[in-house]
Design a protein around this motif. Structure first.
Motif, mmCIF file in Angstrom:
data_model
loop_
_atom_site.group_PDB
_atom_site.id
_atom_site.type_symbol
_atom_site.label_atom_id
_atom_site.label_comp_id
_atom_site.label_asym_id
_atom_site.label_seq_id
_atom_site.Cartn_x
_atom_site.Cartn_y
_atom_site.Cartn_z
ATOM 1 N N VAL A 94 22.745 -30.667 16.855
ATOM 2 C CA VAL A 94 22.130 -30.848 18.174
ATOM 3 C C VAL A 94 22.299 -29.609 19.059
ATOM 4 O O VAL A 94 21.596 -29.436 20.031
ATOM 5 C CB VAL A 94 22.699 -32.068 18.929
ATOM 6 N N ILE A 95 23.252 -28.757 18.684
ATOM 7 C CA ILE A 95 23.467 -27.545 19.477
ATOM 8 C C ILE A 95 22.237 -26.650 19.427
ATOM 9 O O ILE A 95 21.915 -25.971 20.381
ATOM 10 C CB ILE A 95 24.716 -26.779 18.976
ATOM 11 N N GLN A 97 19.265 -27.001 19.954
ATOM 12 C CA GLN A 97 18.345 -27.098 21.077
ATOM 13 C C GLN A 97 18.872 -26.407 22.322
ATOM 14 O O GLN A 97 18.110 -26.030 23.193
ATOM 15 C CB GLN A 97 18.071 -28.579 21.386
ATOM 16 N N SER A 98 20.170 -26.250 22.413
ATOM 17 C CA SER A 98 20.702 -25.708 23.664
ATOM 18 C C SER A 98 21.069 -24.238 23.569
ATOM 19 O O SER A 98 21.417 -23.620 24.544
ATOM 20 C CB SER A 98 21.924 -26.518 24.098
ATOM 21 N N VAL A 99 20.975 -23.684 22.375
ATOM 22 C CA VAL A 99 21.372 -22.297 22.208
ATOM 23 C C VAL A 99 20.261 -21.374 22.722
ATOM 24 O O VAL A 99 19.091 -21.694 22.642
ATOM 25 C CB VAL A 99 21.708 -22.013 20.728
ATOM 26 N N GLN A 100 20.678 -20.266 23.257
ATOM 27 C CA GLN A 100 19.772 -19.284 23.848
ATOM 28 C C GLN A 100 18.555 -19.008 22.977
ATOM 29 O O GLN A 100 18.667 -18.787 21.780
ATOM 30 C CB GLN A 100 20.556 -17.995 24.037
ATOM 31 N N SER A 101 17.407 -18.973 23.594
ATOM 32 C CA SER A 101 16.192 -18.770 22.807
ATOM 33 C C SER A 101 16.170 -17.360 22.225
ATOM 34 O O SER A 101 16.652 -16.429 22.822
ATOM 35 C CB SER A 101 14.965 -18.982 23.682
ATOM 36 N N ASP B 50 28.475 -24.241 24.192
ATOM 37 C CA ASP B 50 27.289 -24.838 23.578
ATOM 38 C C ASP B 50 27.511 -26.312 23.250
ATOM 39 O O ASP B 50 26.600 -27.124 23.364
ATOM 40 C CB ASP B 50 26.897 -24.062 22.312
ATOM 41 N N HIS B 53 27.205 -28.207 26.487
ATOM 42 C CA HIS B 53 25.796 -28.321 26.871
ATOM 43 C C HIS B 53 25.086 -29.379 26.036
ATOM 44 O O HIS B 53 24.231 -30.093 26.521
ATOM 45 C CB HIS B 53 25.075 -26.978 26.677
ATOM 46 N N ALA B 54 25.456 -29.461 24.748
ATOM 47 C CA ALA B 54 24.777 -30.383 23.834
ATOM 48 C C ALA B 54 25.360 -31.792 23.888
ATOM 49 O O ALA B 54 24.870 -32.691 23.226
ATOM 50 C CB ALA B 54 24.846 -29.839 22.410
ATOM 51 N N GLY B 75 23.357 -15.657 29.834
ATOM 52 C CA GLY B 75 23.877 -15.652 28.464
ATOM 53 C C GLY B 75 23.680 -16.963 27.729
ATOM 54 O O GLY B 75 24.210 -17.166 26.650
ATOM 55 N N THR B 76 22.945 -17.868 28.320
ATOM 56 C CA THR B 76 22.725 -19.177 27.701
ATOM 57 C C THR B 76 21.517 -19.818 28.364
ATOM 58 O O THR B 76 21.013 -19.301 29.351
ATOM 59 C CB THR B 76 23.965 -20.082 27.863
ATOM 60 N N ILE B 77 21.061 -20.938 27.820
ATOM 61 C CA ILE B 77 19.977 -21.657 28.479
ATOM 62 C C ILE B 77 20.538 -22.341 29.721
ATOM 63 O O ILE B 77 21.628 -22.912 29.692
ATOM 64 C CB ILE B 77 19.342 -22.679 27.509
#
Lengths: 204, 369
Positions: A94-95, A97-101, B50, B53-54, B75-77
């Motif tokens: 699931v990570i 989706q949240s990791v930097q594009s 991360d 966040h998830a 550095g992150t979404i």
């Protein structure tokens, strides 16, 4: 996506588990990827990245070296690289989706050659796309900045020299052509000259 | 009252200042507040972030600038992370390798460095290296968005060392000492127990602590998703209350030694009391041949001379934003008005204090908790 089959891509694999490393090597032995390994524990990752100039970095999401990798784009002047993170735990998926594009694709579980290669391909392609978008964005921003400074120079010329908008534009274009400079650079000179002139006039 | 979410995954990085989390677990404070908390040891700040966040972690110990970086998408979404509780102040130190130590003595023609060390002593080293075409000094910190990084920058600037004359990299805390020993880095800014570990191993000199650079700045905070707090407000209060009690328990010196014993366990820091206890007892080990320095505020968990420290005050957050700006990590124009009030949440902290008072039978002015 066009894949140039002859071109070998260097993959830097960061992992402390040697069994996993061998698994990856086996999975990728007949592909366009060549693997270099880094254990992260002793040798400096930054030096390795600098020396090897990998096309792709693959790292275990649980590796302490992830923070080092994270700093590549933030603290150092290294060129960003596509990064693929892998994990052996299903739930960590699931990570993704949240990791930097532009940074990550994801592998869960064992290194199955059938699955690994397309993921690496996708990461490289996605990263290239992300990078070209980024370049485009920077270019657009620069163009906007240029337009802004030209407009400002025009306004200053109109105000201080009593020129019409068209005259102001033409005089700057002539200066640019005569001096072989870009309009933007001429406009910058005009702005800084007239600005300091006005400030000087006010302080007298 | 909202339904209590009993089982909580709480992430931490094994460091001396993870003491509040470990004490809250070991002393049964979480249990007392109705929670079944599992402490999950993490290997890197990026992965801890991360996972938070998830939603794999419900809450986590974070570096104070991290919730700000998450909320701004640095550095992150961009993810709305909040902090209702400051867990500790100070706790970091800058340690230099033994070979840099010797280089400083030689370049300045001195026989001993006065501690805390002034950064200008590095000037001659930097210049000599430049003349000889030798590599730049390389310093390590733990994360791009960390007080460690900003403290290192501040210290170097205080000695008029140009940022471009040194290299600054990130090395995970667990690998700091081995990197210093192998000569790959010349110094580092890190939290305990890694400075003490380097000194005990005889491979470095702790030049100064973060308390010598900034007095009483937030170091670690509790971070959680804003959406988690909205869904489970009472659970968040319970987590904060248990951690606040742990911070208070850590106030006295006798308890500090007991904390060092807990921390040394394999499932937590997996390090000897020898290197964990000193900073907790206000002692900064300096060099294998020198006496420790007394730094009473080396690790602060609950109170300092100005009162309690756990409230995430907005001015503290604004101050951190300024440090991030000075490090070139953000533009002040990009920060929305009232931004910090959406990350640092003294309101939640105040509700937790009310809960603690109520529980202790103290009447207070609290309403509507």
């Amino acid at each position: 996506m066009t894949v140039v089959v002859h071109e070998k891509l260097k993959v830097l694999l960061i992992d402390e588990d040697h069994a996993k490393v061998q698994g990856f090597k086996d999975a990728l032995c007949d592909t366009r990827y060549v693997i270099a390994h880094h254990s992260g524990k002793h040798a400096s990752l930054l030096k390795t990245v600098d020396k090897l100039q990998p096309d792709l970095i693959v790292i275990d999401i649980e590796s302490p070296s992830r923070d080092m990798l994270e700093s590549l784009s933030t603290l150092s002047h290294f060129n960003p690289k596509p990064i693929v993170m892998f994990s052996t735990e299903q739930e960590t998926e699931v990570i993704t989706q949240s990791v930097q594009s532009g940074v990550s694709a994801y592998i869960v579980g064992d290194a199955d050659p059938e699955r690994v290669t397309p993921i690496l391909d996708a990461a490289v392609a996605q990263f290239a796309q992300f990078n070209s978008l980024k370049t485009e964005l920077i270019e657009t921003k620069n163009q906007l900045d240029a337009k802004e400074v030209i407009d400002k120079a025009k306004r200053l010329l109109i105000k201080s020299k009593g020129l019409s908008e068209e005259q102001a534009f033409h005089s700057m274009r002539k200066m640019a052509m005569d001096s072989g400079q870009k309009m933007e650079d001429v406009a910058k000179t005009v702005v800084s000259l007239l600005d300091s002139f006005h400030k000087g006039a006010r302080s007298v | 009252m909202s339904q209590l979410k009993r089982t909580i995954n709480l992430g931490f990085i094994p460091l001396t200042d993870s003491a509040p989390l470990i004490v809250a677990k070991e002393n049964g404070y979480f249990e007392k507040w109705g929670l079944d908390v599992e402490l999950l040891k993490q290997n890197s700040w990026a992965t801890l972030r991360d996972k938070l966040h998830a939603g794999l972690l419900d809450a986590a110990q974070m570096l104070a600038p991290m919730p700000i970086a998450s909320a701004l998408g640095l550095g992150t979404i961009k993810t709305s992370v909040i902090t209702p509780l400051v867990l500790s102040l100070n706790g970091n130190a800058i340690t230099l390798s033994e070979s840099l130590h010797q280089e400083i003595l030689k370049a300045n023609q001195i026989t001993s460095i006065t501690l805390p060390m002034a950064a200008y002593l590095l000037q001659n080293v930097v210049n000599l290296r430049k003349q000889k075409g030798a590599p730049k000094l390389m310093f390590a910190n733990v994360f791009p968005f960390s007080c460690h990084y900003y403290q290192l920058l501040d210290w170097l600037a205080s000695g008029q060392i140009n940022r471009d004359d040194v290299d600054i990299v990130v090395v995970p805390p667990v690998n700091m000492v081995s990197h210093l020993e192998s000569g790959e880095i010349d110094g580092f800014c890190v939290g305990g127990p890694w400075n003490a570990k380097a000194v005990r191993s005889g491979i470095g000199i702790t030049a100064l602590t973060s308390f010598d650079i900034w007095q009483d700045s937030p170091e670690k905070v509790l971070g959680l998703l804003s959406s988690f707090q909205q869904q489970h407000p009472d659970t968040v209060l319970a987590i904060c209350a248990a951690l606040q009690e742990a911070c208070q328990w850590l106030e006295t010196v006798p308890n500090r030694f007991e904390a060092a014993r807990l921390l040394s366990k394999v499932k937590y820091l997996d390090a000897s009391i020898d290197v964990i206890a000193p900073s907790l007892l206000g002692s900064c080990l300096t060099h294998i041949e020198r006496s420790p320095r007394s730094i009473p505020s080396y690790n602060q968990f609950s109170a300092n001379r100005n009162g309690t420290i756990n409230q995430p005050e907005l001015v503290r957050g604004e101050w951190l934003i300024k440090q991030m700006h000075q490090a070139g990590q953000l533009n002040m124009e990009d920060i929305p008005d009232d931004f910090i009030a959406s990350v640092f949440r003294p309101d939640i902290y105040q509700n937790m204090r009310c809960l603690l008072n109520e529980n202790a039978g103290i009447k207070s002015k609290c309403t509507g908790t």
